[in-house]
Design an enzyme around this catalytic site. Structure first.
Site, short mmCIF file in Angstrom:
data_model
loop_
_atom_site.label_atom_id
_atom_site.label_comp_id
_atom_site.label_asym_id
_atom_site.label_seq_id
_atom_site.Cartn_x
_atom_site.Cartn_y
_atom_site.Cartn_z
N ASP A 208 0.83 -1.20 0.00
CA ASP A 208 0.00 0.00 0.00
C ASP A 208 0.87 1.26 0.00
O ASP A 208 1.88 1.32 0.71
CB ASP A 208 -0.90 -0.03 1.24
CG ASP A 208 -1.92 1.08 1.27
OD1 ASP A 208 -2.75 1.15 0.34
OD2 ASP A 208 -1.89 1.88 2.23
N GLU A 268 1.87 -0.37 -4.99
CA GLU A 268 0.91 0.68 -5.33
C GLU A 268 1.68 1.99 -5.22
O GLU A 268 1.93 2.48 -4.12
CB GLU A 268 -0.27 0.68 -4.36
CG GLU A 268 -1.31 1.74 -4.74
CD GLU A 268 -2.20 2.17 -3.59
OE1 GLU A 268 -3.36 2.50 -3.83
OE2 GLU A 268 -1.70 2.21 -2.43
#
Length: 545
Positions: A208, A268
């Site tokens: 993330d 990401e």
């Protein structure tokens, strides 16, 4: 592929990965929230779909200030979702069927309930316990002024004040304090976390906000107005995409490579394409999300530019591209493609463009679904890995009519309702035509499902050979037999028809125009919609061989 677990170290390069948002997939205990036993119960569905891997969004203990991305404990399971034993059973159930498991790791911030942050708040100003986070005094010592005027991603100040007058940095919600990745204990603890889950059989990690860990906190802090845009910063933004982040991922890769096969990882990272390559390098995470198709209009020229650029980038760094249209952060693509363009621009990922009453702007549902099916079939023909989001295989629409009292996304609250938020794509998916929660669970659902959900359910589509679910199942089965290599050859003959071939004679043709066009002289294996005799209608893709 389905069957015994492969030891192929490159399994991820051409994999079809299915994202499960666990709280909204299947609820086994009837409390209105999805859980790990619920996912286990649906493994036969995943097998029938034909995926290669599951990406499991956060399942850790959390107060759900940000949908589970506020993590209390990185090495445990939220009791509402199950236990570590349930997790082990999920790994086993997937692996028996030859399905890999990728889990979300959230390294930029913890929750404010994490033991480290609780210890930091209890400690006096200047105590070493605060060094794991980013604490600062107010601007020029003023007790009522944050250290800078920086904005958080969710709106409002990026600083929150403690009872003793200090401030801590949170680039997302105030319940998500940013970690200090210059601290050796932070670095070593996350290596322990990667090892903990890898030892339990996890096959890979989705990282993330991978570009946010390292920050340049040299003072004086620049003003918000002086900060470059993320997409144009090229490592010059003090909070995003700092070069030092790659030293962290080199250490991660060394650990991940000690496993056989090596554990995969995908970043990401919202960075320019030229900066993305380092995240996807062989001595880094190995792969990075490419969101370019997600952000492109459904137009030939834009799709062509994105595909060419990302295949070239993959060739340069030896990785493979990723393709994605929907996930837990954006409006579902079956809805996006049916919306008029946002006058503000960027309607594809502009979550404020679906207004809170769910009635404006008008969505052309038929057009959106037709284009979504065509785009997905095109994407599945491309070299690289494909990431699917739960419910897209049902052609599921965004839920724009959620009542304000039911909304959960911090973006909605911190923007005081100016931004709709992401709840509309996180509504529990429908399994049956009828029932309290359309088969999600016996106790209703934590986000309100609309009445029209039943028509999109698995039950409604299961036996319909023309349904979107049937299309996905057929496409993934055909793709498994045809996928090969990392190349394609363009054979376009117009500026509205995209035509390319893959090794073995596989052809993909997409008509972005309106008028039907002649198909090549070859056998049609699959099409995203009905053909017009020997012609391909507009907004339609066909595979031939």
């Amino acid at each position: 592929m389905t069957g015994p677990q492969t030891t192929d170290p490159d399994w991820w390069r051409q994999a079809v990965v299915y994202q499960i948002y666990p709280r909204s997939f299947a609820d086994a205990n009837g409390d209105g929230v999805g859980d790990l036993p619920g996912i286990i119960s649906r493994v036969p569905y995943l097998v029938a779909l034909g995926i290669d891997a599951v990406w499991l969004s956060p399942f850790y203990p959390s107060a759900l200030a940000d949908g589970g991305y506020d993590v209390d404990d990185y090495r445990n399971v939220d009791p509402r979702l199950g236990t570590l034993e349930d997790f082990d059973q999920l790994v086993e159930a997937l692996h028996v069927e030859g399905i890999k498991l990728i889990v979300d790791i959230v390294p930029n911030h913890t929750s404010n309930r994490h033991e480290w942050f609780v210890e930091a708040l209890a400690a006096a100003k200047g105590h070493p316990a605060r060094d794991r986070y980013i604490f600062r005094d107010g601007l020029d010592g003023a007790p009522d002024q944050p250290p800078s005027d920086w904005d958080s991603v969710f709106g409002g100040s990026a600083w929150a004040q403690t009872d003793d007058g200090q401030w801590y940095l949170h680039m997302f919600a105030a319940e998500q304090p940013d970690l200090n990745w210059q601290h050796p204990e932070v670095r070593s603890d996350f290596l322990d976390t990667l090892k903990f889950w890898s030892d339990r059989g996890v096959d890979g990690f989705r990282v993330d906000v991978a570009h946010a860990l390292v920050k340049d906190l040299s003072e004086p802090f620049p003003s918000q107005a002086a900060l470059p845009r993320q997409s144009e910063s090229y490592g010059k933004h003090p909070l995003w995409d700092q070069d030092g982040v790659h030293e962290i991922y080199k250490d991660w890769r060394k650990l991940l490579n000690t496993y056989d096969p090596p554990r995969s990882a995908v970043a990401e990272a919202f960075v320019p394409a030229s900066r993305r390559a380092r995240y996807a390098s062989a001595d880094g995470l190995g792969q990075a999300f490419n969101f370019d198709l997600l952000q492109a209009d459904f137009e030939y020229e834009k799709f062509r530019q994105v595909i060419e650029a990302n295949l070239a980038l993959a060739d340069e760094n030896g990785s493979s591209s990723t393709w994605v249209f929907s996930n837990h952060d954006v409006v579902r693509h079956a809805t996006r493609y049916g919306l008029p363009k946002n006058p503000k621009g960027g309607w594809q990922d502009g979550k404020d463009w679906l207004l809170s009453n769910g009635t404006e702007p008008t969505v052309d549902v038929a057009l959106g679904l037709r284009r979504a099916r065509a785009a997905t079939l095109l994407m599945l023909a491309l070299p690289g890995s494909a990431y699917l989001y739960q419910g897209e295989e049902l052609g599921l629409q965004e839920v724009g009519e959620l009542p304000a009292a039911n909304l959960q996304d911090p973006a909605y609250f911190r923007s005081k309702g100016a931004e709709k938020g992401r709840d509309g794509c996180r509504v529990p998916i429908p399994w049956t035509v009828e029932g309290l929660s359309f088969g999600f669970g016996s106790g209703g659902s934590h986000l309100v499902q609309p009445k029209w959900f039943g028509a999109y359910s698995v039950e409604a589509q299961q036996a319909d050979v023309e349904s979107t679910l049937s299309l996905y199942r057929k496409a993934l089965a055909v793709r498994r037999g045809l996928r090969t290599g990392n190349s394609l050859t363009w054979v376009d003959e117009s500026d509205s028809v995209m035509h390319f071939t893959r090794p073995g004679g596989w052809q993909c043709v997409t008509n972005f125009g309106v008028a039907p066009v002649e198909l090549p002289d070859a056998a049609v294996v699959l099409s995203s919609g009905p053909l017009d005799g020997d012609k391909l209608p507009g907004d339609t893709t066909a595979w031939l061989i």
